[in-house]
Scaffold this motif. Structure first.
Motif, PDB file in Angstrom:
ATOM      1  N   LEU B 119       0.789  -1.153  -0.015  1.00 32.69           N
ATOM      2  CA  LEU B 119      -0.156  -0.084  -0.061  1.00 32.69           C
ATOM      3  C   LEU B 119       0.953   1.192   0.048  1.00 32.69           C
ATOM      4  CD1 LEU B 119      -2.637  -0.924   2.702  1.00 32.69           C
ATOM      5  CD2 LEU B 119      -2.780  -1.263   0.404  1.00 32.69           C
ATOM      6  N   THR B 120       0.444   2.262  -0.506  1.00 30.23           N
ATOM      7  CA  THR B 120       1.219   3.420  -0.441  1.00 30.23           C
ATOM      8  C   THR B 120       1.234   4.101   0.811  1.00 30.23           C
ATOM      9  OG1 THR B 120      -0.711   5.042  -0.834  1.00 30.23           O
ATOM     10  CG2 THR B 120       0.409   4.045  -2.996  1.00 30.23           C
ATOM     11  N   VAL B 121       1.756   5.122   0.937  1.00 28.28           N
ATOM     12  CA  VAL B 121       2.054   5.958   2.295  1.00 28.28           C
ATOM     13  C   VAL B 121       0.672   6.127   2.731  1.00 28.28           C
ATOM     14  CG1 VAL B 121       2.849   8.048   3.512  1.00 28.28           C
ATOM     15  CG2 VAL B 121       4.431   6.492   2.097  1.00 28.28           C
ATOM     16  N   LEU B 122      -0.150   6.989   1.943  1.00 28.97           N
ATOM     17  CA  LEU B 122      -1.345   7.323   2.243  1.00 28.97           C
ATOM     18  C   LEU B 122      -2.098   6.289   2.625  1.00 28.97           C
ATOM     19  CD1 LEU B 122      -2.932  10.040   2.355  1.00 28.97           C
ATOM     20  CD2 LEU B 122      -3.650   9.677   0.115  1.00 28.97           C
ATOM     21  N   GLU B 123      -2.153   5.274   1.503  1.00 36.38           N
ATOM     22  CA  GLU B 123      -3.265   4.204   2.008  1.00 36.38           C
ATOM     23  C   GLU B 123      -2.735   3.434   3.367  1.00 36.38           C
ATOM     24  OE1 GLU B 123      -4.219   2.957  -2.598  1.00 36.38           O
ATOM     25  OE2 GLU B 123      -2.239   1.999  -1.342  1.00 36.38           O
ATOM     26  N   ASN B 124      -1.337   3.149   3.664  1.00 34.85           N
ATOM     27  CA  ASN B 124      -1.303   2.862   4.762  1.00 34.85           C
ATOM     28  C   ASN B 124      -1.807   3.666   6.103  1.00 34.85           C
ATOM     29  OD1 ASN B 124       1.061   0.652   5.413  1.00 34.85           O
ATOM     30  ND2 ASN B 124       1.591   1.420   3.706  1.00 34.85           N
ATOM     31  N   CYS B 125      -1.931   4.909   6.031  1.00 37.28           N
ATOM     32  CA  CYS B 125      -2.515   5.547   7.063  1.00 37.28           C
ATOM     33  C   CYS B 125      -3.816   5.678   7.059  1.00 37.28           C
ATOM     34  CB  CYS B 125      -1.974   7.083   6.793  1.00 37.28           C
ATOM     35  SG  CYS B 125      -0.272   7.134   7.046  1.00 37.28           S
ATOM     36  N   CYS B 126      -4.576   5.430   5.952  1.00 31.79           N
ATOM     37  CA  CYS B 126      -5.863   5.329   5.944  1.00 31.79           C
ATOM     38  C   CYS B 126      -6.462   4.197   6.195  1.00 31.79           C
ATOM     39  CB  CYS B 126      -6.358   5.874   4.456  1.00 31.79           C
ATOM     40  SG  CYS B 126      -6.129   7.499   4.212  1.00 31.79           S
ATOM     41  N   LEU B 127      -5.897   3.099   6.116  1.00 29.03           N
ATOM     42  CA  LEU B 127      -6.537   1.684   6.147  1.00 29.03           C
ATOM     43  C   LEU B 127      -7.311   1.760   7.404  1.00 29.03           C
ATOM     44  CD1 LEU B 127      -6.296  -1.077   4.519  1.00 29.03           C
ATOM     45  CD2 LEU B 127      -4.699  -1.916   6.547  1.00 29.03           C
ATOM     46  N   SER B 128      -6.606   1.665   8.550  1.00 28.72           N
ATOM     47  CA  SER B 128      -7.548   1.553   9.859  1.00 28.72           C
ATOM     48  C   SER B 128      -8.643   2.442   9.843  1.00 28.72           C
ATOM     49  CB  SER B 128      -6.599   1.576  11.114  1.00 28.72           C
ATOM     50  OG  SER B 128      -7.005   0.790  11.966  1.00 28.72           O
ATOM     51  N   PRO B 129      -8.425   3.816  10.081  1.00 31.00           N
ATOM     52  CA  PRO B 129      -9.486   4.638   9.805  1.00 31.00           C
ATOM     53  C   PRO B 129     -10.708   4.302   9.059  1.00 31.00           C
ATOM     54  CG  PRO B 129      -7.181   6.002   9.845  1.00 31.00           C
ATOM     55  CD  PRO B 129      -7.094   4.469   9.658  1.00 31.00           C
ATOM     56  N   ILE B 130     -10.240   3.809   7.913  1.00 34.26           N
ATOM     57  CA  ILE B 130     -11.501   3.551   7.135  1.00 34.26           C
ATOM     58  C   ILE B 130     -12.249   2.373   7.453  1.00 34.26           C
ATOM     59  CG2 ILE B 130     -12.083   2.976   4.567  1.00 34.26           C
ATOM     60  CD1 ILE B 130     -10.085   4.881   3.738  1.00 34.26           C
ATOM     61  N   TRP B 131     -11.614   1.359   7.807  1.00 34.85           N
ATOM     62  CA  TRP B 131     -12.041   0.037   7.875  1.00 34.85           C
ATOM     63  C   TRP B 131     -12.276  -0.359   9.365  1.00 34.85           C
ATOM     64  CZ3 TRP B 131     -13.458  -3.182   3.999  1.00 34.85           C
ATOM     65  CH2 TRP B 131     -13.060  -3.002   2.632  1.00 34.85           C
ATOM     66  N   VAL B 132     -11.674   0.360  10.212  1.00 32.05           N
ATOM     67  CA  VAL B 132     -12.167   0.149  11.580  1.00 32.05           C
ATOM     68  C   VAL B 132     -12.936   1.294  12.182  1.00 32.05           C
ATOM     69  CG1 VAL B 132     -10.939  -0.290  14.040  1.00 32.05           C
ATOM     70  CG2 VAL B 132      -9.920  -1.343  12.036  1.00 32.05           C
ATOM     71  N   ARG B 133     -12.586   2.344  11.908  1.00 31.34           N
ATOM     72  CA  ARG B 133     -13.235   3.580  12.485  1.00 31.34           C
ATOM     73  C   ARG B 133     -14.653   3.814  11.566  1.00 31.34           C
ATOM     74  NH1 ARG B 133     -11.802   4.877  17.424  1.00 31.34           N
ATOM     75  NH2 ARG B 133      -9.475   5.462  17.846  1.00 31.34           N
ATOM     76  N   LYS B 134     -14.485   3.467  10.444  1.00 30.93           N
ATOM     77  CA  LYS B 134     -15.650   3.598   9.441  1.00 30.93           C
ATOM     78  C   LYS B 134     -15.623   5.032   9.131  1.00 30.93           C
ATOM     79  CE  LYS B 134     -16.911  -0.500  10.206  1.00 30.93           C
ATOM     80  NZ  LYS B 134     -16.252  -1.617   9.487  1.00 30.93           N
ATOM     81  N   VAL B 135     -14.490   5.951   8.930  1.00 33.08           N
ATOM     82  CA  VAL B 135     -14.451   7.168   8.635  1.00 33.08           C
ATOM     83  C   VAL B 135     -14.601   7.062   7.106  1.00 33.08           C
ATOM     84  CG1 VAL B 135     -12.648   9.231   8.670  1.00 33.08           C
ATOM     85  CG2 VAL B 135     -12.805   7.756  10.525  1.00 33.08           C
ATOM     86  N   PRO B 136     -15.208   7.939   6.671  1.00 37.28           N
ATOM     87  CA  PRO B 136     -15.276   8.067   4.928  1.00 37.28           C
ATOM     88  C   PRO B 136     -13.841   8.459   4.380  1.00 37.28           C
ATOM     89  CG  PRO B 136     -16.960   9.564   5.990  1.00 37.28           C
ATOM     90  CD  PRO B 136     -15.978   9.091   7.249  1.00 37.28           C
ATOM     91  N   ARG B 137     -13.628   7.743   3.225  1.00 37.31           N
ATOM     92  CA  ARG B 137     -12.306   7.984   2.489  1.00 37.31           C
ATOM     93  C   ARG B 137     -11.720   9.325   2.487  1.00 37.31           C
ATOM     94  NH1 ARG B 137      -9.044   4.768  -0.256  1.00 37.31           N
ATOM     95  NH2 ARG B 137     -10.398   2.855  -0.037  1.00 37.31           N
ATOM     96  N   LYS B 138     -12.619  10.054   1.996  1.00 34.88           N
ATOM     97  CA  LYS B 138     -12.120  11.599   1.799  1.00 34.88           C
ATOM     98  C   LYS B 138     -11.651  11.974   3.188  1.00 34.88           C
ATOM     99  CE  LYS B 138     -12.528  13.364  -2.315  1.00 34.88           C
ATOM    100  NZ  LYS B 138     -12.787  12.182  -3.061  1.00 34.88           N
ATOM    101  N   GLU B 139     -12.525  11.994   4.073  1.00 36.85           N
ATOM    102  CA  GLU B 139     -12.167  12.657   5.462  1.00 36.85           C
ATOM    103  C   GLU B 139     -10.763  11.926   5.975  1.00 36.85           C
ATOM    104  OE1 GLU B 139     -14.828  12.427   9.135  1.00 36.85           O
ATOM    105  OE2 GLU B 139     -15.972  13.029   7.593  1.00 36.85           O
ATOM    106  N   ALA B 140     -10.677  10.603   5.889  1.00 33.00           N
ATOM    107  CA  ALA B 140      -9.672   9.864   6.253  1.00 33.00           C
ATOM    108  C   ALA B 140      -8.248  10.401   5.567  1.00 33.00           C
ATOM    109  CB  ALA B 140      -9.723   8.356   6.204  1.00 33.00           C
ATOM    110  N   GLU B 141      -8.562  10.577   4.143  1.00 33.26           N
ATOM    111  CA  GLU B 141      -7.324  11.088   3.436  1.00 33.26           C
ATOM    112  C   GLU B 141      -6.888  12.390   4.155  1.00 33.26           C
ATOM    113  OE1 GLU B 141      -7.951  10.395  -0.795  1.00 33.26           O
ATOM    114  OE2 GLU B 141      -7.844   8.133  -0.234  1.00 33.26           O
ATOM    115  N   ALA B 142      -7.749  13.238   4.215  1.00 32.05           N
ATOM    116  CA  ALA B 142      -7.422  14.587   4.629  1.00 32.05           C
ATOM    117  C   ALA B 142      -6.736  14.638   5.721  1.00 32.05           C
ATOM    118  CB  ALA B 142      -8.848  15.653   4.750  1.00 32.05           C
ATOM    119  N   SER B 143      -7.200  13.920   6.740  1.00 34.12           N
ATOM    120  CA  SER B 143      -6.789  13.703   8.068  1.00 34.12           C
ATOM    121  C   SER B 143      -5.205  13.013   8.103  1.00 34.12           C
ATOM    122  CB  SER B 143      -7.627  12.840   9.016  1.00 34.12           C
ATOM    123  OG  SER B 143      -7.139  12.033   9.892  1.00 34.12           O
TER     124      SER B 143
END
Ligand SMILES: Nc1ncnc2c1ncn2[C@@H]1O[C@H](COP(=O)(O)OP(=O)(O)OP(=O)(O)O)[C@@H](O)[C@H]1O
Ligand SMILES: [Mg+2]
Lengths: 361, 269
Positions: B119-143
């Motif tokens: 996974l890219t650096v960004l995907e590494n960072c977003c993986l868990s927020p998206i799949w565990v915390r259920k944050v919407p992708r856009k928001e997860a990426e911004a954060s």
């Protein structure tokens, strides 16, 4: 990874230099070049004569073949049988649609920049089998039923291989995960399943599926022969697939599991998002190898009376109406298998290149 | 670690945030009479520790003393067999829901980064927020981009981990853990797999994090870091907590013989 405008120096080679470097660099290379060259020159001529210049392409039956070269009109005359088996002529458009969809789904996979090619591939793995499930046997939507005993030829080969490949991958993944599970019952069941199926030759599996399975099934529940063969092939193939995938799972460092755990990903998310994508990528060559051998092993269904492409050709070359066409027939069969297996192999190489993220451990 | 800037951080806001929480919270991490065995091998012996919210603890000790095992028990990467571990009022038991709850609140940074190479650096960072915390992708990426900026590598977001240096990878790993907005961060020797010139860039990020009031448990041999940011230093040996003191006392006036010995060795070079 900075972009630089400087290119590495190109090696300019004249034809003579190229030959000296590649063909005559040492005395044994020179010798090898001469010997191989001689063999090629002496064998290619007769081969071309047989296959092209002296071959017969036009005509209606065996009497139109001169016998000097290949009798290709045998193939073209019987092509319908080799492709569709006994599928009724007037309904063959249903099979043609499936061939077309197959091409639509997979040809884009070979074109690097084809827009949305991923979706074509996904269609090939989901929509395509569903459409085929209704279209080929018929019986719904006003489509006339075609018994599976009438299916045959290349179409049958593709059905067996396609479903075998498609179903064995997920089952194999589950079995591989099961074998590495921490739950003793699941692990035990997976081990038994894998070891039992893997230790039995496919011929035996097919025999048992067609002869013994009906004995064990409850009264009134009877699958068609083709279905039984498919189940046998799929389960047998899954056991192999499981071991290939387990090899990949074992290569994933423990740190990956721990990082996924620490991030709170549960078991299925950890496996599905972190471990399996890496493990499957690692074992693409092994998976493809298994696919290719399955593709060719489907020819064994001949012994339980299903006519795949090899079966149709074999039954025709023994037809008294056609004599001495065995070589042409088998060359044709070999070519059919080669085309598809080579396609699978090329595709997997594309995939490996695309998935390479510069990580080497 | 003679970094004048970091010394300042220590004296100003770092201490105050920890003291602000004192009293009203019984401790975000409570370890009571905890034992752990590997087979017959008694790795951790009767550990007791209470960490208050916002506190920064440095754990040190000789190799094999059980430091890693200890902090890995806190997010249940390792299981303890006796005693209690309570994290943010949730006790770690076999109950998988408790484990999930705790892991969501506890970020961890490993010695060998353990980034996901596919996974890219960004995907590494977003993986868990998206799949565990259920944050919407856009928001997860911004954060995620905010955290990548905080660890000073927003420009690497679309690269794969394999294309980054060790120091950059470790900073991504820190960002990845922070993206889950954890209440506690665990560090297991985050700098010991790094070349000397990269250690500082990672420590700077950790010091900045300490300044923001994050509860931190760090296993490290970076004594400069300990002096700069730690509220307490814990010395472990043979699976026991031998000594526990504020850094100033710990370094200038160690009580136990084993601590003195250890400090002599580690400060010798
Ligand atoms: N999975 C395991 N099975 C058995 N013994 C283990 C296991 N993991 C660690 N140990 C042992 O437990 C002891 C403590 O290990 P641990 O990794 O916690 O030490 P550490 O203090 O982190 O050391 P280091 O500074 O080398 O990282 C060591 O003696 C180690 O050999
Ligand atoms: Mg350790």
């Amino acid at each position: 990874m900075t972009e630089s405008t400087m290119k590495p120096p190109k090696k300019a080679l004249t034809p003579v230099k190229w030959m000296r470097e590649h063909l005559f660099s040492t005395w044994y290379n020179s010798l090898l070049t001469v010997v191989v060259g001689y063999l090629v020159v002496t064998s290619v001529g007769p081969l071309l004569n047989w296959a092209l210049f002296d071959a017969n392409f036009q005509g209606a039956d065996a009497s139109d073949c001169s016998g000097a070269g290949a009798c290709w009109l045998f193939i073209s005359q019987r092509l319908n049988f080799f492709i569709y088996g006994f599928y009724p002529d007037e309904l063959q458009w249903r099979v043609d649609i499936m061939f077309l969809l197959l091409a639509v789904a997979f040809v884009p996979q070979f074109i690097e920049r084809f827009p949305g090619r991923k979706w074509f591939g996904i269609f090939g793995m989901t929509g395509l089998p569903v459409i085929g499930y209704f279209l080929i046997p018929g019986g719904n939507f006003g489509l006339e039923t075609v018994e599976s005993t009438k299916w045959g030829g290349l179409m049958l080969t593709l059905i067996l291989a396609y479903i075998g490949i498609l179903a064995s991958l997920p089952i194999g993944v589950l079995l591989a995960l099961g074998r590495r599970s921490e739950m003793p019952i699941i692990r035990g069941l997976s081990v038994v399943f894998i070891e039992v199926w893997r230790a039995v030759p496919l011929i035996t599996v097919l025999f048992m599926a067609s002869v013994m399975l009906p004995l064990f099934l409850p009264e009134g529940m009877n699958f068609e022969k083709l279905m039984r063969a498919l189940i046998g092939i799929t389960l047998w193939q899954s056991a192999y697939m499981a071991e290939v995938i387990r090899g990949g799972l074992q290569a994933i460092p423990r740190g990956q599991y721990e990082a996924a755990d620490a991030l709170g990903l549960g078991y299925w998310k950890k496996m599905g998002l972190v471990v399996l994508p890496q493990a499957l990528k690692l074992v693409i060559p092994g998976i493809v190898n298994t696919f290719i051998s399955l593709f060719k092993d489907t020819t064994l269904v001949l012994i339980i009376g299903l006519f795949d492409v090899l079966g149709t050709v074999q039954s025709t070359v023994t037809d008294p109406a056609w004599q001495n066409v065995a070589v042409e027939g088998y060359v044709f069969v070999a070519f059919c298998f080669w085309i598809f297996c080579f396609g699978i192999s090329r595709y997997s190489q594309n995939l490996e290149r695309k998935l390479d993220t510069g990580h080497k451990t | 670690m003679g970094n004048p800037m970091t010394e300042q951080t220590q004296t100003s806001e770092v201490k105050s945030s920890a003291q602000g929480e004192t009293g009203k919270n019984p401790g975000i991490i409570r370890v009571e009479g905890m034992h752990k065995w590997y087979g017959d091998f008694h790795v951790l012996k009767d550990l007791n520790l209470t960490v208050k919210q916002g506190e920064r603890i440095v754990i040190c000790g000789p190799s094999g003393s059980g430091k890693s095992t200890f902090i890995r028990c806190i997010n249940r990467l390792e299981e303890h067999q006796q005693g209690k571990i309570i994290v943010d009022n949730v006790e770690l038991t076999d109950d998988i829901r408790h484990i999930d709850t705790v892991r969501r609140e506890v970020g961890m940074v490993f010695q060998h980064f353990n980034l996901f190479p596919h996974l890219t650096v960004l995907e590494n960072c977003c993986l868990s927020p998206i799949w565990v915390r259920k944050v919407p992708r856009k928001e997860a990426e911004a954060s995620a981009m905010e955290y990548l900026e905080r660890v000073k590598i927003p420009d690497q977001a679309h690269k794969f981990p394999g294309q980054l240096s060790g120091g950059q990878q470790q900073r991504v790993a820190i960002a990845r853990a922070l993206c889950m907005k954890p209440k506690i961060m665990l560090f297991d020797e985050p700098t010991s797999a790094l070349d000397p010139e990269m250690i500082k860039e990672v420590l700077d990020v950790m010091i900045e994090l300490a300044g923001s009031g994050m509860t931190m448990l760090c296993v490290t041999h970076e004594m400069g870091f300990a002096k700069t940011v730690a509220d307490r230093v814990i010395f472990m040996d043979g699976g026991e907590i031998v000594e526990e003191a504020p850094p100033h006392d710990f370094f200038s006036n160690p009580q136990e013989a084993r601590t003195q010995q250890f400090l002599k060795q580690i400060l010798a070079h």
